[in-house]
Design a protein around this motif. Structure first.
Motif, PDB file in Angstrom:
ATOM      1  N   GLN A 145       0.828  -1.201   0.000  1.00 16.44           N
ATOM      2  CA  GLN A 145       0.000   0.000   0.000  1.00 16.44           C
ATOM      3  C   GLN A 145       0.862   1.250   0.000  1.00 16.44           C
ATOM      4  O   GLN A 145       0.597   2.210  -0.736  1.00 16.44           O
ATOM      5  N   ALA A 146       1.913   1.255   0.817  1.00 14.71           N
ATOM      6  CA  ALA A 146       2.799   2.422   0.887  1.00 14.71           C
ATOM      7  C   ALA A 146       3.514   2.648  -0.438  1.00 14.71           C
ATOM      8  O   ALA A 146       3.644   3.797  -0.903  1.00 14.71           O
ATOM      9  N   VAL A 147       3.971   1.579  -1.067  1.00 21.20           N
ATOM     10  CA  VAL A 147       4.642   1.701  -2.361  1.00 21.20           C
ATOM     11  C   VAL A 147       3.682   2.243  -3.413  1.00 21.20           C
ATOM     12  O   VAL A 147       4.029   3.143  -4.190  1.00 21.20           O
ATOM     13  N   ARG A 148       2.458   1.733  -3.427  1.00 21.08           N
ATOM     14  CA  ARG A 148       1.471   2.212  -4.407  1.00 21.08           C
ATOM     15  C   ARG A 148       1.156   3.689  -4.181  1.00 21.08           C
ATOM     16  O   ARG A 148       1.029   4.463  -5.138  1.00 21.08           O
TER      17      ARG A 148
ATOM     18  N   LYS B  24       4.757  14.091  -6.445  1.00 19.35           N
ATOM     19  CA  LYS B  24       5.834  14.810  -5.768  1.00 19.35           C
ATOM     20  C   LYS B  24       6.985  13.895  -5.365  1.00 19.35           C
ATOM     21  O   LYS B  24       8.052  14.373  -4.983  1.00 19.35           O
ATOM     22  N   ILE B  25       6.778  12.593  -5.440  1.00 23.97           N
ATOM     23  CA  ILE B  25       7.797  11.626  -5.037  1.00 23.97           C
ATOM     24  C   ILE B  25       8.589  11.172  -6.261  1.00 23.97           C
ATOM     25  O   ILE B  25       8.023  10.697  -7.241  1.00 23.97           O
ATOM     26  N   ALA B  26       9.919  11.320  -6.179  1.00 29.33           N
ATOM     27  CA  ALA B  26      10.787  10.952  -7.300  1.00 29.33           C
ATOM     28  C   ALA B  26      11.295   9.518  -7.196  1.00 29.33           C
ATOM     29  O   ALA B  26      11.489   8.840  -8.210  1.00 29.33           O
ATOM     30  N   ALA B  27      11.529   9.041  -5.976  1.00 30.99           N
ATOM     31  CA  ALA B  27      12.064   7.701  -5.767  1.00 30.99           C
ATOM     32  C   ALA B  27      11.680   7.239  -4.369  1.00 30.99           C
ATOM     33  O   ALA B  27      11.308   8.041  -3.510  1.00 30.99           O
ATOM     34  N   ILE B  28      11.777   5.930  -4.152  1.00 27.83           N
ATOM     35  CA  ILE B  28      11.359   5.318  -2.896  1.00 27.83           C
ATOM     36  C   ILE B  28      12.539   4.560  -2.300  1.00 27.83           C
ATOM     37  O   ILE B  28      13.255   3.840  -3.012  1.00 27.83           O
ATOM     38  N   VAL B  29      12.747   4.709  -1.009  1.00 30.83           N
ATOM     39  CA  VAL B  29      13.778   3.970  -0.285  1.00 30.83           C
ATOM     40  C   VAL B  29      13.109   3.023   0.698  1.00 30.83           C
ATOM     41  O   VAL B  29      12.218   3.425   1.458  1.00 30.83           O
ATOM     42  N   ILE B  30      13.517   1.759   0.681  1.00 30.91           N
ATOM     43  CA  ILE B  30      13.035   0.770   1.643  1.00 30.91           C
ATOM     44  C   ILE B  30      14.204   0.345   2.514  1.00 30.91           C
ATOM     45  O   ILE B  30      15.272  -0.013   2.003  1.00 30.91           O
TER      46      ILE B  30
ATOM     47  N   SER C 223       7.841  -4.837  -7.184  1.00 36.29           N
ATOM     48  CA  SER C 223       8.422  -4.998  -8.523  1.00 36.29           C
ATOM     49  C   SER C 223       7.615  -4.283  -9.589  1.00 36.29           C
ATOM     50  O   SER C 223       8.152  -3.916 -10.642  1.00 36.29           O
ATOM     51  N   ASN C 224       6.336  -4.037  -9.343  1.00 36.16           N
ATOM     52  CA  ASN C 224       5.486  -3.355 -10.318  1.00 36.16           C
ATOM     53  C   ASN C 224       5.562  -1.836 -10.217  1.00 36.16           C
ATOM     54  O   ASN C 224       4.969  -1.131 -11.042  1.00 36.16           O
ATOM     55  N   CYS C 225       6.260  -1.318  -9.236  1.00 41.76           N
ATOM     56  CA  CYS C 225       6.332   0.129  -9.036  1.00 41.76           C
ATOM     57  C   CYS C 225       7.020   0.796 -10.228  1.00 41.76           C
ATOM     58  O   CYS C 225       8.087   0.354 -10.675  1.00 41.76           O
ATOM     59  N   GLY C 226       6.430   1.854 -10.743  1.00 36.98           N
ATOM     60  CA  GLY C 226       7.006   2.546 -11.887  1.00 36.98           C
ATOM     61  C   GLY C 226       8.186   3.421 -11.530  1.00 36.98           C
ATOM     62  O   GLY C 226       9.039   3.711 -12.376  1.00 36.98           O
ATOM     63  N   LYS C 227       8.258   3.866 -10.275  1.00 37.79           N
ATOM     64  CA  LYS C 227       9.350   4.737  -9.842  1.00 37.79           C
ATOM     65  C   LYS C 227      10.519   3.899  -9.321  1.00 37.79           C
ATOM     66  O   LYS C 227      10.329   2.762  -8.887  1.00 37.79           O
ATOM     67  N   PRO C 228      11.720   4.456  -9.347  1.00 35.07           N
ATOM     68  CA  PRO C 228      12.867   3.720  -8.806  1.00 35.07           C
ATOM     69  C   PRO C 228      12.683   3.403  -7.329  1.00 35.07           C
ATOM     70  O   PRO C 228      12.255   4.253  -6.544  1.00 35.07           O
ATOM     71  N   VAL C 229      13.000   2.167  -6.964  1.00 36.10           N
ATOM     72  CA  VAL C 229      12.931   1.722  -5.572  1.00 36.10           C
ATOM     73  C   VAL C 229      14.334   1.276  -5.161  1.00 36.10           C
ATOM     74  O   VAL C 229      14.945   0.445  -5.829  1.00 36.10           O
TER      75      VAL C 229
END
Length: 294
Positions: A75-78, A85-91, A128-134
């Motif tokens: 949910q958070a990734v989606r 406003k979010i360019a990339a995601i860090v886990i 894995s389906n996220c369009g933005k860089p993770v």
């Protein structure tokens, strides 16, 4: 071990006053107005507040990946993926564990039919389906499902004490979330076979030599450096970044000939965008580009 200061005022941006690094962990203490989660913590960080940060938060279980955690993570990734406003995601996890595997107690009584009927592990696809860089920031153990989660990400940065492995063989099963498929693509068949068939762990520096990890940092610098990477990605056109990510992924999913054709088509396609025009014009005019995601 640094406590306050590993994620600086600059990195956290205008909300820095209300956010401090958690004592003795080196990770952000989260005070977010975002939806309340039980198994993860989320925040928006970076000097431009354009990096989505997700911290796995089951410290007593070494961040074992249970079903509820993955539903929250998905949910958070989606949500971050849908946020312009979010360019990339860090886990990330904590100093002891990124994630020390799937929750064995949760799956102990599963059956073949229940796995098929309920689509066991289907929630893993959101990353894995996220369009933005993770980007995975891995400290401590990344074992079994934890290693597979890191490999679901586009880039892996590791703390110097990180440990990776696929120890499923030790409990009478095999990796089920990509360990036997993604690992050979990262490190080659022989190394992947050794890791999967022995259950042995590899350290961060060995993982870097194998190509599993992009870079290794001191434990207390890992999150800071990972956020810097996300911010660097955020200086580019989000539209073009997405196309570039898709093109690189094709290299792992198709033949070379098909991948080259895909790349050429995507390259041609950039010439239909305003950001490609702006980028080249800015280069010729010797000024920074002003991308609009168009």
């Amino acid at each position: 071990m640094a406590s306050v200061g590993v994620v600086t005022r600059v990195l956290l941006g205008k909300n820095a006053i209300n956010k401090v690094a958690a004592a003795n962990t080196g990770f952000v203490k989260f005070y977010s107005s975002a939806p309340a989660y039980e198994n993860i913590k989320i925040d928006v960080v970076g000097s431009k507040s354009n990096v989505g940060l997700i911290q796995l938060n089951r410290p007593k279980a070494l961040n074992a990946l249970c079903g509820p955690l993955f539903k929250e993570l998905g949910q958070a990734v989606r949500d971050f993926d849908a946020n312009d406003k979010i360019a990339a995601i860090v886990i990330t996890g904590n100093e002891k564990a990124f994630a020390a595997g799937a929750d064995i107690k949760e799956m102990q009584n599963n059956t073949y039919s229940s796995n098929v009927r309920n689509g066991f592990l289907k929630d893993w696809e959101d990353v894995s389906n996220c369009g933005k860089p993770v980007i995975a920031a891995v400290n401590g153990f990344a074992l079994g499902g934890g290693c597979e989660l890191a490999m679901l990400c586009d880039i892996i940065y590791a703390g110097e004490k990180a440990k990776f492995g696929q120890p499923e063989i030790n409990i009478g099963t095999i990796p089920g979330a990509g360990g036997t498929q993604r690992l050979p693509r990262y490190v080659g068949k022989s190394k992947a076979m050794e890791i999967v068939l022995t259950g042995n762990f590899i350290d961060a520096h060995e993982a870097e030599k194998m190509g599993l990890v992009s870079r290794v940092f001191p434990v207390e610098k890992l999150l800071e450096e990972t956020i810097k990477l996300a911010e660097r990605i955020g200086t580019h056109s989000p539209l073009i970044v997405k196309l570039a990510k898709q093109a690189v992924n094709q290299a792992y999913e198709t033949t070379l000939r098909s991948g080259l054709q895909y790349e050429k088509s995507a390259f041609y396609g950039t010439f239909a965008t305003e950001d490609r025009k702006e980028g080249m014009t800015a280069f010729v005019e010797k000024r920074p580009p002003a991308f609009k995601n168009e």
